[in-house]
Design an enzyme around this catalytic site. Sequence first.
Site, PDB file in Angstrom:
ATOM      1  N   CYS A 174      -6.399  -6.953   0.487  1.00 37.84           N
ATOM      2  CA  CYS A 174      -7.112  -5.700   0.755  1.00 37.84           C
ATOM      3  C   CYS A 174      -8.606  -5.997   0.810  1.00 37.84           C
ATOM      4  O   CYS A 174      -9.134  -6.678  -0.076  1.00 37.84           O
ATOM      5  CB  CYS A 174      -6.817  -4.689  -0.354  1.00 37.84           C
ATOM      6  SG  CYS A 174      -7.609  -3.096  -0.084  1.00 37.84           S
ATOM      7  N   LEU A 175      -9.274  -5.475   1.842  1.00 37.40           N
ATOM      8  CA  LEU A 175     -10.715  -5.716   1.971  1.00 37.40           C
ATOM      9  C   LEU A 175     -11.481  -5.039   0.839  1.00 37.40           C
ATOM     10  O   LEU A 175     -12.609  -5.439   0.544  1.00 37.40           O
ATOM     11  CB  LEU A 175     -11.206  -5.215   3.335  1.00 37.40           C
ATOM     12  CG  LEU A 175     -10.565  -5.916   4.545  1.00 37.40           C
ATOM     13  CD1 LEU A 175     -11.014  -5.268   5.845  1.00 37.40           C
ATOM     14  CD2 LEU A 175     -10.885  -7.408   4.542  1.00 37.40           C
ATOM     15  N   GLY A 235      -6.565  -4.544   9.103  1.00 29.37           N
ATOM     16  CA  GLY A 235      -6.481  -3.088   9.054  1.00 29.37           C
ATOM     17  C   GLY A 235      -7.647  -2.528   8.262  1.00 29.37           C
ATOM     18  O   GLY A 235      -8.313  -3.261   7.520  1.00 29.37           O
ATOM     19  N   HIS A 267       0.352   0.255   3.788  1.00 31.57           N
ATOM     20  CA  HIS A 267      -0.805  -0.078   2.948  1.00 31.57           C
ATOM     21  C   HIS A 267      -1.981   0.847   3.290  1.00 31.57           C
ATOM     22  O   HIS A 267      -2.643   1.387   2.400  1.00 31.57           O
ATOM     23  CB  HIS A 267      -1.157  -1.559   3.193  1.00 31.57           C
ATOM     24  CG  HIS A 267      -2.388  -2.048   2.508  1.00 31.57           C
ATOM     25  ND1 HIS A 267      -2.358  -2.981   1.490  1.00 31.57           N
ATOM     26  CD2 HIS A 267      -3.710  -1.761   2.702  1.00 31.57           C
ATOM     27  CE1 HIS A 267      -3.595  -3.220   1.087  1.00 31.57           C
ATOM     28  NE2 HIS A 267      -4.438  -2.499   1.815  1.00 31.57           N
ATOM     29  N   GLU A 268      -2.207   1.056   4.601  1.00 29.49           N
ATOM     30  CA  GLU A 268      -3.348   1.890   5.023  1.00 29.49           C
ATOM     31  C   GLU A 268      -3.089   3.369   4.729  1.00 29.49           C
ATOM     32  O   GLU A 268      -4.012   4.102   4.365  1.00 29.49           O
ATOM     33  CB  GLU A 268      -3.642   1.686   6.524  1.00 29.49           C
ATOM     34  CG  GLU A 268      -3.924   0.256   6.959  1.00 29.49           C
ATOM     35  CD  GLU A 268      -5.015  -0.442   6.166  1.00 29.49           C
ATOM     36  OE1 GLU A 268      -5.860   0.246   5.572  1.00 29.49           O
ATOM     37  OE2 GLU A 268      -4.995  -1.681   6.106  1.00 29.49           O
ATOM     38  N   GLN A 313     -11.878   3.561   3.035  1.00 28.23           N
ATOM     39  CA  GLN A 313     -12.538   2.329   2.566  1.00 28.23           C
ATOM     40  C   GLN A 313     -14.009   2.258   2.977  1.00 28.23           C
ATOM     41  O   GLN A 313     -14.766   1.486   2.399  1.00 28.23           O
ATOM     42  CB  GLN A 313     -11.801   1.088   3.096  1.00 28.23           C
ATOM     43  CG  GLN A 313     -10.390   0.947   2.531  1.00 28.23           C
ATOM     44  CD  GLN A 313      -9.659  -0.206   3.164  1.00 28.23           C
ATOM     45  OE1 GLN A 313      -9.071  -0.073   4.228  1.00 28.23           O
ATOM     46  NE2 GLN A 313      -9.703  -1.357   2.529  1.00 28.23           N
ATOM     47  N   HIS A 364      -4.107   4.096   1.319  1.00 27.50           N
ATOM     48  CA  HIS A 364      -5.563   4.318   1.178  1.00 27.50           C
ATOM     49  C   HIS A 364      -5.916   5.779   1.456  1.00 27.50           C
ATOM     50  O   HIS A 364      -6.716   6.382   0.741  1.00 27.50           O
ATOM     51  CB  HIS A 364      -6.355   3.437   2.146  1.00 27.50           C
ATOM     52  CG  HIS A 364      -6.580   2.030   1.664  1.00 27.50           C
ATOM     53  ND1 HIS A 364      -7.166   1.739   0.450  1.00 27.50           N
ATOM     54  CD2 HIS A 364      -6.313   0.826   2.246  1.00 27.50           C
ATOM     55  CE1 HIS A 364      -7.250   0.423   0.299  1.00 27.50           C
ATOM     56  NE2 HIS A 364      -6.728  -0.159   1.368  1.00 27.50           N
TER      57      HIS A 364
HETATM   58  O1  K1U Z   1      -6.581  -2.295   4.012  1.00 28.06           O
HETATM   59  C1  K1U Z   1      -7.178  -3.340   4.053  1.00 28.06           C
HETATM   60  O2  K1U Z   1      -8.039  -3.592   3.210  1.00 28.06           O
HETATM   61  C2  K1U Z   1      -6.897  -4.357   5.122  1.00 28.06           C
HETATM   62  C3  K1U Z   1      -5.865  -5.378   4.720  1.00 28.06           C
HETATM   63  C4  K1U Z   1      -4.551  -5.045   5.408  1.00 28.06           C
HETATM   64  C5  K1U Z   1      -3.325  -5.713   4.882  1.00 28.06           C
HETATM   65  C6  K1U Z   1      -3.180  -7.083   4.901  1.00 28.06           C
HETATM   66  C7  K1U Z   1      -2.019  -7.667   4.439  1.00 28.06           C
HETATM   67  C8  K1U Z   1      -1.003  -6.890   3.971  1.00 28.06           C
HETATM   68  C9  K1U Z   1      -1.165  -5.532   3.933  1.00 28.06           C
HETATM   69  C10 K1U Z   1      -2.319  -4.932   4.401  1.00 28.06           C
HETATM   70  C11 K1U Z   1      -6.368  -6.740   5.144  1.00 28.06           C
HETATM   71  O3  K1U Z   1      -6.668  -6.953   6.262  1.00 28.06           O
HETATM   72  S1  K1U Z   1      -6.475  -7.939   3.925  1.00 28.06           S
HETATM   73  C12 K1U Z   1      -7.135  -9.380   4.704  1.00 28.06           C
HETATM   74  C13 K1U Z   1      -6.208 -10.037   5.656  1.00 28.06           C
HETATM   75  O4  K1U Z   1      -6.589 -10.218   6.776  1.00 28.06           O
HETATM   76  C14 K1U Z   1      -4.840 -10.482   5.315  1.00 28.06           C
HETATM   77  C15 K1U Z   1      -4.417 -10.724   4.029  1.00 28.06           C
HETATM   78  C16 K1U Z   1      -3.120 -11.129   3.752  1.00 28.06           C
HETATM   79  C17 K1U Z   1      -2.228 -11.305   4.786  1.00 28.06           C
HETATM   80  C18 K1U Z   1      -2.646 -11.081   6.090  1.00 28.06           C
HETATM   81  C19 K1U Z   1      -3.936 -10.690   6.343  1.00 28.06           C
HETATM   82 ZN    ZN Z   2      -6.490  -2.165   1.647  1.00 25.64          ZN
END
Ligand code: K1U
Ligand code: ZN
Length: 181
Positions: free
Chosen positions: A92-93, A46, A134-135, A51, A138
Amino acid sequence: MALLPILSYPDPRLRTIAAPVKAVDDQVKTLIKDMLETMYDAQGIGLAATQVDRHIQLIVMDLSEDKDSPMVFINPKVTPLIDEKQPYEEGCLSVPDVYDKVERPVKVRIEALDENGEAVDMEATGLLAVCIQHEMDHLNGVIFVDYLSRLKQSRARDKVKKVIKAREKLDEAKAAQPVTV
Ligand code: K1U
Ligand code: ZN
């Protein structure tokens, strides 16, 4: 298409409240393409416009294994449908290499516009429910580490600094490599 730089915690620009999108025009469509490319390149599931330092209500996501099912949410409204909450290990990225559990409502309703400006109205559970909340955070200037203890927030800050330094070193080493033909 273009890769966009992703803001890192604790950059104050991540605290900006996003404004509604007035029209799904060519500029917004280009941003959607660039955000999807940026999200795939960073191996995320996501990305919120906040971001990438664009403060409009726009989210892209792709929860599929093959990364071939992009979803776009414009001016999203997310409403919990039940009181039950569950913890999920989030990442989170903008906070690279930091993962921790956050409790959120398990079932939500998502009302939004898609990339064509068409209305979307759906119920979400599982990872979709976690990710959209989560998004949404943001877009409201909230980062998942805000739900953690002060100690964990301070550790997250240190971790992000280290990751950024390591990435810069790697980039320098790559730039110093001779070009092979
Ligand atoms: O918002 C972001 O930075 C993206 C985030 C989304 C997210 C992942 C997991 C839980 C809630 C929100 C990411 O993509 S983090 C990287 C990722 O691919 C990931 C991390 C943990 C679990 C699954 C995926
Ligand atoms: Zn995030």
